[in-house]
Every structure is written in C-alpha cells, then in structure tokens.
Design an enzyme around this catalytic site. Structure first.
Site, PDB file in Angstrom:
ATOM      1  N   LEU A  91      -4.076   0.125  -9.142  1.00 24.90           N
ATOM      2  CA  LEU A  91      -5.251  -0.889  -9.603  1.00 24.90           C
ATOM      3  C   LEU A  91      -5.641  -1.619  -8.570  1.00 24.90           C
ATOM      4  CD1 LEU A  91      -7.506  -1.277 -11.851  1.00 24.90           C
ATOM      5  CD2 LEU A  91      -5.682  -3.064 -12.648  1.00 24.90           C
ATOM      6  N   HIS A 202      -1.092   8.293 -11.678  1.00 18.38           N
ATOM      7  CA  HIS A 202      -0.572   8.851 -10.429  1.00 18.38           C
ATOM      8  C   HIS A 202       0.131  10.108 -10.482  1.00 18.38           C
ATOM      9  CE1 HIS A 202      -2.171   5.131  -8.976  1.00 18.38           C
ATOM     10  NE2 HIS A 202      -1.470   4.663  -9.552  1.00 18.38           N
ATOM     11  N   GLN A 251      -6.069   8.797  -5.621  1.00 25.50           N
ATOM     12  CA  GLN A 251      -5.112   7.807  -5.818  1.00 25.50           C
ATOM     13  C   GLN A 251      -4.826   8.234  -7.404  1.00 25.50           C
ATOM     14  OE1 GLN A 251      -5.814   4.093  -7.832  1.00 25.50           O
ATOM     15  NE2 GLN A 251      -5.345   2.986  -5.854  1.00 25.50           N
TER      16      GLN A 251
END
Length: 312
Positions: A91, A202, A251
């Site tokens: 983040l 992730h 990501q």
C-alpha cells in the site's frame, strides 16, 4: 548524498501512532483534509481506536496513506530535502506516488479506499489470512507453499512479501495459511505468526480485484514522477502512465519484492534510507537486508529534526 524515502503499508498501524507528531499542525491538517475527502473521522480513529476498526483493510489503507503524507508534509515544513528515490511497501507505494507527484492526494485517497473495498470483497473477512515466517530461506518457503497447496483441495498458499533474508510473508486461504504456519515450524522456522490484516494481499485470491482496479486506475490522470519510484511488482522505475497503472494492478496478485528493492537502491548509490511514517517495521527489514545502510525512522518530531541535520 543519495538517500531514499520508503513508506510503510498495512501492518504498521496502531492506536495512537501519530502522537509523536503533535507539535506539527500540518499533521492534523492533513488528517482533516483526508477526513473531509472520505467523509470519515480518521483522526479520532487513529487516536482512540478501536483496534478492530483500525485493522479493517478499508480503513487501514487510507489511514496509512494519510499518515505517510502527513509525516512527509511535516518533513517539508522543516525544509527537509527531497529524496533521490522513493518506494513504498505494498500500500505504501501509493504514498510514494503522491510524494513523487504522480497522483494527487485526493485521487490516491479515493483509490486506496476503493482498493481496500474491492480487496475485502474478493476475500471476505475470515476467508483469507497472511502470516510472517521467520528463519526459512526463500526456497523453503516456496516448498512449504507448494506442499500446502497440493494437499489442500481447492485452497492455495503463496509467498506474498519477500521482506528480508529469512523473513517472508505468506498469504492464501485461512486454513492453508494456518497449515503453512505449522509446516514452516516443522521445517525449522524460528517464528511463524498471523498478521493483523483482514485480507490476503499479493496472492491469487486477489485476481478478481485486478480488473476492477484496472478500470478504476484508467479513469485517473497520472503524471511523470518527479522523484524516481521503484515499484513492488518488478523493482523497476516507470515513467509512462500506463506502465505505472499496470504495475499497481500487478502488485495485487504478485509478491512485494522488498529485498530486491533495497538491493537496487544500494546499487544506485543510496547510503541512507528514511522510513516516512509511524513505526519502524521497514527500518528493521532494511537493516537485515544490508548492514552497511544507514537507516532512519521518522517516528516522531525529534526524529524528523535529527534526520534533517544528518541529510542536509
């Protein structure tokens, strides 16, 4: 002197984490600005909790973003120099984007609030988990994940964060993560513990989120970075708007390659790394990655002033 600013992500949050910056009006002003944008009183939440609300990913994500920006604005208010490079852990990459002038604070806040919402929807609370594994190398972590995935019908376990040598975070379905903790201990892990996050980031459980994030990001105008950013997914710098957006989408489902990021900074001549935001989690990781680096954590106003004296 080349130095990098790095920004923490989920896992660094705690009730009262901004109290060390109370003598900077810009910190409270930043929280007020963010609270107005999102129509939620984050200042009361960060000071009074409860912890469960703080740890809910739809709150944690904008909270960590505004915390990092508030501390960076305090840095600027003291005349602190601009970093040579930036990066953010998970983040925290969005905080780096704001600092680098790629994304406005307003756009970043609404984007990470959306990101937290769709991530939570992709894995409703309780269905997925993340855990930190200490004391196993990357190959053994891969083995643990493969064994658990192969033995678990329809459930998966994957490496999520390569944080430092001997510290890797795994993510996946709740029962798979719990089994991964047990198996890691059996294979010699010094420590294996669940993390205080409400979604498994992730990993492939976030695949359904990727398309929604791509659509969201496509609506935004991103500018060329004024300060180079190393991105989590590929440890590369991107100047092109579409490449940055693609990296942010990737990501979600791929590991954070933090160890490689720090090595890349060192190869580029960075001698000091400054953790901008509450806590010292990244500072601890960075020390284990390269013992020759000088690490500074901006944990309070005194640390801010001391860092400026070192880096000016």
């Amino acid at each position: 002197m080349k130095f990098a600013f790095v920004f923490p992500g989920q896992g660094s949050q705690s009730v009262g984490m901004m109290k060390g910056y109370n003598d900077f009006p810009i910190v409270r002003e930043t929280f007020s600005e963010a609270s107005d944008i999102l129509s939620h009183d984050f200042w009361t939440m960060v000071n009074n909790g409860p912890t469960d609300s703080l740890n809910l990913t739809t709150n944690t994500q904008p909270l960590m973003l505004m915390s990092g920006i508030a501390v960076y604005r305090a840095w600027e208010s003291l005349g602190g120099p601009s970093p040579t490079f930036t990066a953010g852990h998970s983040l925290g990459e969005y905080t780096a984007l704001v600092v680098s002038g790629v994304m406005t604070f307003r756009d970043a806040l609404s984007t990470v609030r959306f990101r937290g919402k769709v991530m939570q929807q992709a894995a409703p609370e309780g269905t997925g988990k993340m855990a930190a594994i200490i004391g196993l190398d990357n190959d053994m972590i891969q083995t643990v994940c493969a064994e658990v995935t192969n033995d678990s019908a329809g459930e998966s376990l994957e490496p999520a964060n390569f944080n430092s040598p001997g510290q890797v975070v795994i993510a996946g379905h709740k029962n798979a993560v719990l089994r991964g903790i047990e198996l890691a201990k059996e294979k010699g892990a010094k420590l294996a513990v669940l993390l205080p996050v409400s979604v498994p980031s992730h990993c492939s459980l976030m695949a359904s989120t990727a398309e929604r994030m791509q659509q969201r990001l496509n609506k935004l105008t991103l500018l060329t970075p004024k300060i180079p950013i190393l991105h989590n997914a590929d440890v590369q710098q991107h100047k092109n708007s579409s490449a940055i957006k693609n990296s942010l989408v990737k990501q979600l489902c791929f590991p954070v390659r933090w160890t490689e990021t720090i090595h890349a900074f060192v190869e580029a001549g960075v001698t000091h790394i400054v953790e901008c935001g509450p806590g010292k989690i990244l500072t601890g990781l960075n020390k284990r990655i390269d013992k020759n680096l000088q690490n500074i954590a901006l944990t309070d106003s005194a640390a801010l002033r001391q860092a400026i004296n070192i880096l000016m």
